[in-house]
Design a protein around this motif. Structure first.
Motif: not given
Ligand SMILES: *[C@@H]1O[C@H](CO)[C@@H](O)[C@H](O)[C@H]1NC(C)=O
Length: 517
Positions: A74, A76-77
């Protein structure tokens, strides 16, 4: 060594760069919408083949399996970081599916031709991936691929490994599905299959452009890396930051390769027996080195005395023939004074080292060769002892209650990883010790290392570098320098300053040694 320091320095200096980046407004997850199914399949091919390479290294016992961290990750950050660095969505997607190595758990960080494993979950390394060769460090970068010092990593190109202490980096072009394997210093390919391909001239004015360096289909390269390991065209040999271990000690001279073959690599490989044999090969090598150490030390001192002597001869020749000006003449005289002092020092060390050889190694034999199995046994005994001590230390630290502080928790995690590796290594070394013990009992019945050699451990009596004449030499040099200074004409300010600086420094040295005597 200097190169390592420079690389580390550059790495640590590169941190503030990251802090300069202003995060953009948070965007959504790295978008994969723009990636076609064909492109996605190719990216998965890369991730799968990287996994296969790492698994091969696990099978070779170079990596501990607990050190492989498979995707998806993940990231996303890191989204805004990716945007700031203008990283192509395909590369972002690749970063989220690649397997990564945690060297603390895996046991090694060195990877292929002097490179290292990288990890794009780490923002700093994502950023370094835009300049994997540290070519733009300290250069005012222009985001123009066609200027001399321009950026050279297009958004859809990424490294798959990182620079170690120089060595190679694997670069992947996600648009064209191509791989380059490039050595930083040679600025040429280290892809074994491209060794005979003729180098072309650079096509770009950007001197960091690597387009002209031979490259080929990415899948073929990575499949070949697995083949190279299986065929032992490549043997993992450890990285600079892995320290000196079995892999660096035995990799270069072909010993590891032989041990792989002996134990049935690749298809009938007995990894446990291989590891025990590696420990024993290490023990034999170390014991052998120990056995001749006094001779080697004396030889090294003789060599450095020869170097000083030839320096002295060279300056004397210069003084006779080469020097033109007064300044050069007095400069050469001053050099002779210093060279003579060094020659005296070097020759005394030779005397001492040779005296030690006469004491410890009658007839140039330091340890009687029939005791060889006992030397090896002693090495393994000490190694097991050291590992047990370290294990006890770790257990004590880990028995303390977990801390509330995240930093200390991190330490704890590192210790747990170290403990895992150590437990495995200890099991191997204990087995190696047992095997060596049985052999030593057969070949040297009733003997121990101590009874055979008169030594307590694999350690020669201390070798004192300070010697009786040292202080006399220092005083002599001081006196010679003062006498020379008295003769140097007043108008030769530079030579006079050099000598007086030296005198002040030498006076302080001699003064200090008076206090400590
Ligand atoms: C991925 O990481 C973000 C924070 O960095 C979080 O908000 C999100 O829920 C995560 N997604 C999953 C699928 O775990």
């Amino acid at each position: 060594m200097l190169a390592t320091i420079l690389t580390l320095l550059i790495m640590s200096l590169s941190i503030p760069l990251w802090q300069r980046y202003q995060p953009h407004s948070p965007s959504s997850n790295p978008s994969t919408d723009s990636i076609t199914p064909q492109q996605k399949a190719r990216l998965h091919e890369i991730a799968d083949l990287m996994s296969e390479i790492y698994e091969t290294l696990v099978a070779m016992r170079y990596l501990d399996p607990s050190g492989i961290q498979r995707g998806p990750h993940n990231l996303t950050a890191l989204a805004s970081h990716f945007t700031t660095l203008n990283i192509d969505p395909a590369v972002q997607y690749l970063y989220s599916i690649l397997p990564y190595i945690d060297p603390a758990a895996a046991g090694h960080s060195g990877f292929l031709h002097g490179g290292e494993f990288t990890d794009f979950r780490d923002a700093e390394r994502v950023e370094q991936g835009r300049d994997p060769f540290y070519a733009l460090y300290g250069v005012e970068t222009v985001p123009d691929y066609d200027s001399e010092d321009g950026a050279y990593m297009r958004p859809w190109v990424t490294p798959l490994s990182q620079l170690g202490n120089h060595g190679s980096v694997i670069l992947y072009d996600a648009r064209r599905h191509l791989i380059w394997m490039i050595d930083q210093e040679g600025w040429s390919t280290t892809d074994l299959a491209l060794r005979d391909v003729e180098e072309r001239e650079p096509v770009s004015v950007n001197r960091n452009s690597f387009e002209h360096i031979p490259h080929r289909d990415a899948g073929e390269v990575l499949r070949d890396v697995v083949r190279w390991y299986r065929a032992l065209d490549e043997v993992p040999t450890g990285g600079e930051s892995d320290g000196w271990d079995e892999w660096s000690a035995l990799g270069d001279d072909g010993s590891l390769r032989e041990l792989y073959l002996k134990h049935g690599w690749p298809d009938a490989f007995d990894g446990d027996a291989f590891e025990v044999d590696v420990a024993r090969a290490m023990a034999r090598m170390q014991a052998e080195e120990f056995a001749t150490e006094p001779l080697r030390v004396a030889q090294e001192h003789r060599k450095s005395a020869e170097r000083v002597d030839s320096w002295l001869a060279r300056v004397r020749d210069q003084l006779r023939e080469g020097v033109q000006t007064d300044e050069e003449k007095w400069g050469a005289r001053w050099e002779i004074v210093r060279a003579m002092a060094q020659a005296a020092h070097a020759n005394e060390l030779v005397q001492l080292a040779e005296h030690r050889v006469r004491d410890l190694c009658p007839g140039n034999v330091c340890l009687q060769p029939q005791g060889r199995p006992l030397w090896e046994l002693q090495y393994l005994h000490q190694e097991v002892e050291e590992q047990e001590t370290r294990l006890a230390e770790l257990d004590e630290q880990l028995s303390e209650a977990p801390s509330e502080q995240p930093v200390l928790d991190d330490d704890r995690e590192q210790r747990n990883k170290e403990r895992g590796l150590l437990m495995r290594k200890l099991a191997v070394y204990r087995t190696a010790y047992e095997a060596a013990r049985l052999e030593a009992e057969q070949q040297c019945p009733g003997q121990t290392f101590q009874s055979m050699t008169g030594l307590e451990r694999l350690q020669w009596p201390a070798w004192r570098i300070e010697y009786p004449g040292q202080r006399a030499n220092a005083l002599q040099l001081l006196q010679d320098a003062r006498e020379l200074l008295a003769q140097v004409p007043d108008d030769l300010q530079r030579v006079r300053a050099q000598i007086s600086d030296f005198i002040r420094w030498q006076e302080a040295m001699v003064g200090n040694s008076e206090e400590t005597d």
